[in-house]
Design an enzyme around this catalytic site. Structure first.
Site, PDB file in Angstrom:
ATOM      1  N   ASP A 140       0.768  -1.010  -0.009  1.00 37.62           N
ATOM      2  CA  ASP A 140      -0.233   0.178   0.012  1.00 37.62           C
ATOM      3  C   ASP A 140       0.890   1.181   0.260  1.00 37.62           C
ATOM      4  O   ASP A 140       0.804   2.093   1.005  1.00 37.62           O
ATOM      5  CB  ASP A 140      -0.920  -0.067   1.167  1.00 37.62           C
ATOM      6  CG  ASP A 140      -1.955   0.938   1.172  1.00 37.62           C
ATOM      7  OD1 ASP A 140      -2.357   1.509   0.048  1.00 37.62           O
ATOM      8  OD2 ASP A 140      -2.242   1.631   2.327  1.00 37.62           O
ATOM      9  N   GLU A 155       4.281  -8.510   6.578  1.00 37.60           N
ATOM     10  CA  GLU A 155       2.853  -8.964   6.456  1.00 37.60           C
ATOM     11  C   GLU A 155       2.908  -9.995   5.098  1.00 37.60           C
ATOM     12  O   GLU A 155       2.044  -9.889   4.240  1.00 37.60           O
ATOM     13  CB  GLU A 155       1.990  -7.843   6.018  1.00 37.60           C
ATOM     14  CG  GLU A 155       1.677  -6.967   7.137  1.00 37.60           C
ATOM     15  CD  GLU A 155       0.476  -5.900   7.053  1.00 37.60           C
ATOM     16  OE1 GLU A 155       0.025  -5.959   5.954  1.00 37.60           O
ATOM     17  OE2 GLU A 155       0.132  -5.031   7.933  1.00 37.60           O
ATOM     18  N   TYR A 178      -5.573  -3.342  12.762  1.00 39.67           N
ATOM     19  CA  TYR A 178      -6.235  -2.113  12.575  1.00 39.67           C
ATOM     20  C   TYR A 178      -7.555  -2.136  13.040  1.00 39.67           C
ATOM     21  O   TYR A 178      -8.679  -2.394  11.837  1.00 39.67           O
ATOM     22  CB  TYR A 178      -6.321  -1.631  11.177  1.00 39.67           C
ATOM     23  CG  TYR A 178      -4.953  -1.204  10.664  1.00 39.67           C
ATOM     24  CD1 TYR A 178      -4.308   0.037  10.923  1.00 39.67           C
ATOM     25  CD2 TYR A 178      -3.736  -2.267  10.166  1.00 39.67           C
ATOM     26  CE1 TYR A 178      -3.102   0.325  10.527  1.00 39.67           C
ATOM     27  CE2 TYR A 178      -2.599  -1.634   9.910  1.00 39.67           C
ATOM     28  CZ  TYR A 178      -2.153  -0.299   9.989  1.00 39.67           C
ATOM     29  OH  TYR A 178      -0.945  -0.143   9.563  1.00 39.67           O
ATOM     30  N   GLU A 188       2.156  -1.871  14.067  1.00 39.46           N
ATOM     31  CA  GLU A 188       1.597  -1.093  13.070  1.00 39.46           C
ATOM     32  C   GLU A 188       0.047  -0.926  13.875  1.00 39.46           C
ATOM     33  O   GLU A 188      -0.630  -1.914  14.404  1.00 39.46           O
ATOM     34  CB  GLU A 188       1.186  -1.319  11.890  1.00 39.46           C
ATOM     35  CG  GLU A 188       2.543  -1.324  10.921  1.00 39.46           C
ATOM     36  CD  GLU A 188       2.106  -1.433   9.338  1.00 39.46           C
ATOM     37  OE1 GLU A 188       0.989  -1.542   8.836  1.00 39.46           O
ATOM     38  OE2 GLU A 188       2.944  -2.094   8.946  1.00 39.46           O
TER      39      GLU A 188
END
Length: 664
Positions: free
Chosen positions: A213, A457, A510, A546
């Site tokens: 991303d 990831e 998240y 994160e």
């Protein structure tokens, strides 16, 4: 639509390499040390930054430049060229939409006048160094192939002495072809999708697809240098440090390239210009009584203390004595993971920092001193003591500043977006191992680097991931036994095949953003459950590597709604409540995603990039920056003065003053 893992012709990096091999019948492997170019009594450096001639190969197969051999004559003679600043990404500099999203070969060229003293001395070795070319690069000097390199974030170089010497006063032409195509076997990986529906797409239409991303900026992102050494020279320096009852121990190993007998002398200088230790020979140990240790920012009243190691090579030749001098900043410190703690100099260290990107308006990923210094000043203002180089190695100059300012670094390779089954095959594994070798070779001497990260990831639940990451992590530990190794996971702990081999668990999640949208009430429960599940299974310290939420500046909503400033702050607060319950136990750090907004590929879920920054892309603070600043200075206060109440302003002034004295 056809998804290609290989492509006929040379658009692909692998195809291009094959084409070049057919043209010249040779391949060049990167060898030797990779010491940062510097000026010393025996070495000189010439900066080649500025405007270069630039041309993108818009031909259908992106191969026109190779067919017409653009490297054999000035690039301007091949067709229209642009003025392109170096360092910078080429994508955002102009107004051409096709160039913004261009995939394939681009060509850079510059003519250089080599100093007369370099060209007339056969005892001088002239090197061309390219600090970063994304992604695959082939280099010619005066039409002669000198080197090529795969990987967009690490330096490479070539000895060009024979091509530039004995021609004083003549311009030398440096040509660099760069291909930004990503394949399943590059790092990071990607695929090319060929759109074959002629009712929807023009002929030969294709797009680059990735599983990360951030925008795939390309070009010469960092400095290009010419530098010199003597023909007999110091090729590499490796330093590791230890502490024994207050005595600093500096272990060193020097690699010399010479056909003659030589001697090596080492001097270790302190900041006051005093010699505190001396050594002789290519390998040994320097003892520094009552050593000043290298401490992280906000962990000690005198952080980031650096000694200077001066290495002098003396060679007796038939023509007389030849010497080479190289200096290296040395921070004496120890790093270890013990039970649930991360120890620096034997004391528990808590990561309170950020994730970053090399990203800015117009420059893309291009190195910019003003921007770098702004970022470091913001880190200090924020009270951040650390960052992760998400998701690739950052510029060498950034690492040097981390040493000088005491900012701790988790040094990450470009292993992001490893999700395709093809990306776990042997060809990918071999390249991953090579990248880790290059990264460790470049950054091994930085005291600020306390941990290596081999991936971010990956699809680590796939069966091949176990062997793949066991191999990469084991190889990295063999390269550098002095630092812990991690990789960053967003998998469930029970299916993660890489976690058993790391020293520290790093997890990304998240909550109330990518799932349970808007349900802020579930964050604490889910964060706590994640911590407990990971720790129960692996019994290793954990970093929340994160977390965050997008925030479009100026969007306000109460009660908080997604994308508002209030929502981002509320998400952070809920994570902080959960972190505070665990950071006295086995959670050893928290890194916000992200330091600043950054550009991504276009998609319906991205409004001109990722907006999870606590600063805007222009480095202006959002409301969440003040929230995080208050938290980080509070944690620093607890670390430095656990029995006193000291204001953040007092700590800030004290540390800014000490750092300024250390750095300038």
């Amino acid at each position: 639509m056809q998804v290609a893992g290989a492509m006929v012709g040379a658009l692909w990096v692998t195809g291009a390499a094959a084409l070049w091999a057919a043209l010249c019948g040779r391949a060049l492997a990167l060898e030797g040390g990779m010491l940062y170019p510097q000026e010393t009594p025996s070495r000189e450096r010439k900066d080649l930054n500025g405007l270069w001639d630039f041309r993108a190969d818009f031909s259908e197969d992106r191969n026109q430049g190779f067919r017409e051999r653009w490297y054999q004559r000035p690039l301007r003679e091949s067709g229209p060229v642009l003025d392109m600043p170096v360092p910078s990404s080429f994508n955002d500099v102009g107004q051409d939409r096709k160039l913004y999203s261009f995939i394939g070969w681009v060509w850079y060229e510059r003519q250089v006048l080599v100093p007369r003293s370099w060209t007339q001395d056969p005892g001088t070795r002239v090197m061309l160094r390219i600090s970063s070319a994304h992604y695959y690069a082939i280099v010619w000097v005066n039409g002669v192939h000198v080197t090529e390199h795969e990987g967009g974030h690490l330096p490479f170089e070539a000895d060009i002495s024979k091509l530039v010497q004995f021609s004083p006063g003549e311009l030398n032409r440096i040509t660099i072809a760069i291909n930004n195509t990503l394949t399943p076997h590059t790092l990071p990986p990607g695929i090319i999708e060929h759109m074959t529906d002629s009712s929807r797409y023009p002929k030969y239409y294709f797009v680059q697809k990735t599983n990360f991303d951030f925008f795939n900026y390309a070009g010469l992102h960092r400095s290009v240098f010419l530098y010199t050494t003597p023909v007999s020279y110091i090729d590499d320096v490796t330093v590791t440090t230890d502490v024994d009852q207050g005595t600093g121990l500096v272990n060193y190993e020097i690699v010399v390239k010479s056909n003659e007998n030589f001697e090596l002398e080492l001097l270790l200088w302190d900041k006051e210009g005093r010699v505190v230790a001396k050594g002789m020979g290519a390998r040994g140990q320097l003892a520094v009584p009552s050593a000043q240790l290298w401490w992280p920012y906000l962990m000690h009243e005198q952080p980031a203390y650096l000694y200077t190691l001066e290495v002098t090579l003396v060679v007796q030749t038939g023509a007389g004595i030849v010497s080479d001098v190289y200096t290296l900043p040395v921070g004496i410190r120890t790093v270890e993971v013990v039970h649930n703690q991360f120890l620096i100099n034997g004391k528990p260290f808590y990561f309170h920092g950020v994730n970053k990107h090399e990203d800015a308006d117009i420059r893309g990923k291009g190195f910019d001193w003003a921007l770098v210094m702004k970022d470091f000043n913001l880190l200090r203002w924020l009270g951040a003591n650390s960052f992760r180089t998400s998701h690739y190695p950052y510029a060498e100059e950034v690492m040097q500043l981390c040493d000088r300012y005491g900012i701790v670094v988790i040094d990450e390779c470009p292993g992001v977006g490893i999700v395709l089954p093809e990306s776990f095959k042997n060809i990918s594994l071999q390249h991953h191992l090579e990248v880790m070798e290059e990264l460790v070779r470049r950054d091994k001497n930085h005291p600020s680097v306390v941990m290596w990260s081999v991936a971010n990831e990956p699809v680590s639940w796939l069966a091949p991931a176990a062997y793949y990451f066991k191999t990469v992590i084991g190889h990295t530990k063999a390269l550098d036994p002095t630092r812990p190794v991690t990789f960053v996971s967003n998998s469930r702990p029970e299916v993660d095949r890489g976690a058993p081999y790391v020293d520290v668990i790093c997890i990304n999640n998240y909550y109330s953003w990518y799932h349970d949208y808007g349900h802020l009430e579930v964050i604490q429960l889910q964060v706590n459950a994640a911590f407990e599940n990971w720790y129960k299974l692996y019994q290793k310290p954990i970093i929340q590597s994160e977390y965050g939420a997008d925030n479009i500046p100026g969007f306000h909503q109460d009660p908080p709604l997604m994308f508002s400033e209030e929502y981002q702050k509320f998400v952070l607060q809920q994570y902080h409540f959960a972190l505070d319950q665990k950071r006295k136990d086995y959670v050893i750090g928290e890194l916000i995603w992200n330091f600043a907004d950054f550009m991504t590929d276009q998609s319906p879920r991205r409004v001109i990039g990722n907006k999870k920054g606590i600063f805007t892309r222009q480095r202006q603070p959002k409301g969440s920056a003040f929230l995080l600043r208050e938290r980080y200075w509070k944690i620093a206060n607890e670390t430095m003065y656990p029995h006193l109440t000291v204001t953040p302003q007092y700590l800030e002034n004290r540390f800014f003053n000490s750092l300024d004295q250390n750095c300038f």
